[in-house]
Design an enzyme around this catalytic site. Structure first.
Site, short mmCIF file in Angstrom:
data_model
loop_
_atom_site.label_atom_id
_atom_site.label_comp_id
_atom_site.label_asym_id
_atom_site.label_seq_id
_atom_site.Cartn_x
_atom_site.Cartn_y
_atom_site.Cartn_z
N GLY A 19 -34.95 -3.45 -71.46
CA GLY A 19 -34.29 -4.58 -72.11
C GLY A 19 -35.15 -5.38 -73.06
O GLY A 19 -35.80 -4.84 -73.96
N ASP A 59 -45.74 -6.00 -59.22
CA ASP A 59 -44.57 -6.77 -58.80
C ASP A 59 -44.93 -8.24 -58.95
O ASP A 59 -45.90 -8.70 -58.33
CB ASP A 59 -44.22 -6.43 -57.35
CG ASP A 59 -42.90 -7.05 -56.92
OD1 ASP A 59 -42.60 -8.20 -57.32
OD2 ASP A 59 -42.17 -6.38 -56.18
N VAL A 60 -44.18 -8.98 -59.77
CA VAL A 60 -44.57 -10.37 -60.03
C VAL A 60 -44.45 -11.25 -58.79
O VAL A 60 -44.92 -12.39 -58.80
CB VAL A 60 -43.79 -10.99 -61.21
CG1 VAL A 60 -44.08 -10.26 -62.51
CG2 VAL A 60 -42.29 -11.06 -60.92
N TYR A 76 -30.00 -18.22 -60.23
CA TYR A 76 -30.53 -17.77 -61.52
C TYR A 76 -30.64 -18.96 -62.49
O TYR A 76 -31.68 -19.15 -63.14
CB TYR A 76 -29.60 -16.69 -62.09
CG TYR A 76 -30.04 -16.12 -63.43
CD1 TYR A 76 -30.90 -15.04 -63.50
CD2 TYR A 76 -29.58 -16.67 -64.63
CE1 TYR A 76 -31.31 -14.51 -64.71
CE2 TYR A 76 -29.97 -16.16 -65.85
CZ TYR A 76 -30.84 -15.08 -65.90
OH TYR A 76 -31.24 -14.56 -67.12
N THR A 127 -28.42 -5.73 -72.48
CA THR A 127 -29.43 -5.02 -71.69
C THR A 127 -28.78 -4.60 -70.37
O THR A 127 -27.67 -5.06 -70.05
CB THR A 127 -30.62 -5.95 -71.36
OG1 THR A 127 -30.17 -6.91 -70.40
CG2 THR A 127 -31.16 -6.66 -72.59
N TRP A 154 -21.05 -24.95 -78.51
CA TRP A 154 -19.63 -25.20 -78.18
C TRP A 154 -19.48 -25.61 -76.73
O TRP A 154 -20.10 -25.06 -75.85
CB TRP A 154 -18.80 -23.95 -78.45
CG TRP A 154 -18.48 -23.77 -79.92
CD1 TRP A 154 -18.54 -24.70 -80.90
CD2 TRP A 154 -18.03 -22.54 -80.54
NE1 TRP A 154 -18.16 -24.13 -82.10
CE2 TRP A 154 -17.84 -22.83 -81.93
CE3 TRP A 154 -17.77 -21.25 -80.08
CZ2 TRP A 154 -17.40 -21.85 -82.84
CZ3 TRP A 154 -17.34 -20.30 -80.98
CH2 TRP A 154 -17.15 -20.60 -82.34
N1 LIG Z 1 -29.77 -9.85 -70.83
C1 LIG Z 1 -29.42 -11.11 -71.00
O1 LIG Z 1 -28.28 -11.42 -71.35
C2 LIG Z 1 -30.45 -12.20 -70.80
C3 LIG Z 1 -30.14 -13.47 -71.29
C4 LIG Z 1 -31.05 -14.50 -71.13
C5 LIG Z 1 -32.25 -14.27 -70.49
N2 LIG Z 1 -32.54 -13.03 -70.03
C6 LIG Z 1 -33.83 -12.86 -69.37
O2 LIG Z 1 -34.61 -11.91 -70.09
C7 LIG Z 1 -35.52 -11.30 -69.20
C8 LIG Z 1 -35.38 -9.79 -69.36
O3 LIG Z 1 -34.08 -9.41 -68.90
P1 LIG Z 1 -33.33 -8.11 -69.42
O4 LIG Z 1 -31.96 -8.51 -69.77
O5 LIG Z 1 -34.17 -7.39 -70.38
O6 LIG Z 1 -33.21 -7.31 -68.00
P2 LIG Z 1 -33.60 -5.85 -67.57
O7 LIG Z 1 -33.02 -5.71 -66.21
O8 LIG Z 1 -33.26 -4.86 -68.61
O9 LIG Z 1 -35.21 -5.90 -67.46
C9 LIG Z 1 -35.84 -6.65 -66.46
C10 LIG Z 1 -37.31 -6.28 -66.39
O10 LIG Z 1 -37.94 -7.07 -65.38
C11 LIG Z 1 -38.66 -6.22 -64.53
N3 LIG Z 1 -38.75 -6.80 -63.19
C12 LIG Z 1 -37.75 -7.22 -62.39
N4 LIG Z 1 -38.23 -7.65 -61.23
C13 LIG Z 1 -39.58 -7.51 -61.29
C14 LIG Z 1 -40.63 -7.78 -60.39
N5 LIG Z 1 -40.41 -8.28 -59.16
N6 LIG Z 1 -41.90 -7.52 -60.78
C15 LIG Z 1 -42.15 -6.99 -62.00
N7 LIG Z 1 -41.19 -6.71 -62.89
C16 LIG Z 1 -39.91 -6.96 -62.53
C17 LIG Z 1 -37.89 -4.92 -64.54
O11 LIG Z 1 -38.68 -3.84 -64.05
C18 LIG Z 1 -37.55 -4.81 -66.01
O12 LIG Z 1 -38.66 -4.33 -66.72
C19 LIG Z 1 -35.18 -11.79 -67.80
O13 LIG Z 1 -36.06 -12.84 -67.45
C20 LIG Z 1 -33.78 -12.32 -67.96
O14 LIG Z 1 -33.49 -13.31 -67.01
C21 LIG Z 1 -31.68 -11.97 -70.17
#
Ligand SMILES: NC(=O)c1ccc[n+]([C@@H]2O[C@H](COP(=O)([O-])OP(=O)(O)OC[C@H]3O[C@@H](n4cnc5c(N)ncnc54)[C@H](O)[C@@H]3O)[C@@H](O)[C@H]2O)c1
Length: 254
Positions: free
Chosen positions: A20, A66-67, A160, A195, A254
């Site tokens: 993503g 793992d974070v 979240y 994503t 909005w």
């Molecule tokens: N997709 C959306 O609409 C959106 C919108 C706003 C914010 N975000 C934020 O963007 C960021 C990326 O999300 P995304 O949509 O790309 O999701 P995604 O699920 O495609 O990717 C998430 C990533 O986080 C990693 N991850 C998850 N838990 C983990 C852990 N415990 N330790 C290490 N790595 C870990 C996964 O391995 C992956 O690489 C996130 O923080 C998400 O909250 C996403």
């Protein structure tokens, strides 16, 4: 060719780089000539991103961590320093999402999301901030969400949303605490982005409506988050710290 953000030759740590938004940021940085340490849980998917980066001509390593485990976060940053050089850039995109109505949500479901999305960002920033202090300065961008400022209509995800509000405010706090070390800390808050996270079962059917409720009339591609992140990482943002930059196609007006 896209814009040149003047980041070439620097070293970045990107968490969540296997998928993503994090993957798009890692690849975007590689195109800019940045050496990238790709950090996430899944070694195979990280290896695939590193292969893509090397095909772009970038230096890169994959580091499974793992974070939720501060030792593995410290080790990831240490590996980036040892294998790529002094770390002066970091982007924290690791995150998870799920849903349950608040009155039915069990406490472990709530705390698990906080552990990854908020505590994980703290431990990542701490390790990266220490590395940047050693390097004489640097800059961090945390990926929060517009969900840190709004409650998403139709999505039951109090955990979240609270985690993302925490990331935004943590960023303001770190901005002043790390400033004496020459480290800027900012937040990018994406809107709905296409994503795997946004395509989970409880959200996928809402995405068309979310696009219609967005002034730009669509949801984002993950690559569209890169430019705002790169701007904040770059010297063009040298007097910018502690901000939350919404990248939401206008959704929150909005
Ligand atoms: N997709 C959306 O609409 C959106 C919108 C706003 C914010 N975000 C934020 O963007 C960021 C990326 O999300 P995304 O949509 O790309 O999701 P995604 O699920 O495609 O990717 C998430 C990533 O986080 C990693 N991850 C998850 N838990 C983990 C852990 N415990 N330790 C290490 N790595 C870990 C996964 O391995 C992956 O690489 C996130 O923080 C998400 O909250 C996403």
């Amino acid at each position: 060719m896209g814009a040149d953000f003047g980041l070439g030759g620097r070293v970045a740590v990107v968490t969540g780089a296997s998928s993503g938004i994090g993957r798009a940021v890692a690849l975007g940085l590689g195109v800019q000539g940045v050496a990238v340490a790709c950090v996430a849980r899944d070694q195979d998917r990280l290896d695939a991103v590193v292969t893509e980066l090397r095909e772009l001509g970038a230096r890169a390593i994959a580091w499974s961590a793992d974070v939720r485990d501060e030792g593995s976060v410290d080790a990831a940053v240490g590996a980036a320093e040892a294998r790529l050089g002094p770390v002066t850039l970091a982007v924290n995109a690791a995150g998870i999402a799920n849903a349950a109505p608040a009155l039915e949500m069990e406490t472990p479901q709530f705390t698990e999301v906080l552990a990854v999305n908020l505590v994980g960002v703290f431990t990542s920033c701490r390790a990266q901030g220490r590395a940047m202090q050693r390097a004489g300065g640097g800059t961090i961008v945390n990926i929060a969400s517009m969900s840190g400022s709004i409650a998403n209509r139709g999505l039951h995800q109090g955990h979240y949303n609270a985690s993302k509000a925490g990331v935004i405010h943590l960023g303001r706090t770190l901005a002043w605490e790390l400033a004496p070390s020459g480290v800027r800390v900012n937040t990018v808050s994406p809107g709905y982005t296409l994503t795997p996270m946004a395509m989970r079962p409880e959200q996928v059917d809402l995405m068309a409506g979310y696009a219609a409720d967005t002034p730009l009339g669509r949801n984002a591609q993950p690559e569209e988050v890169f430019g705002p992140v790169a701007f904040l990482l770059s010297d063009a943002a040298s007097f910018v710290t502690g901000v939350d930059l919404l990248v939401d196609g206008g959704h929150t007006i909005w």
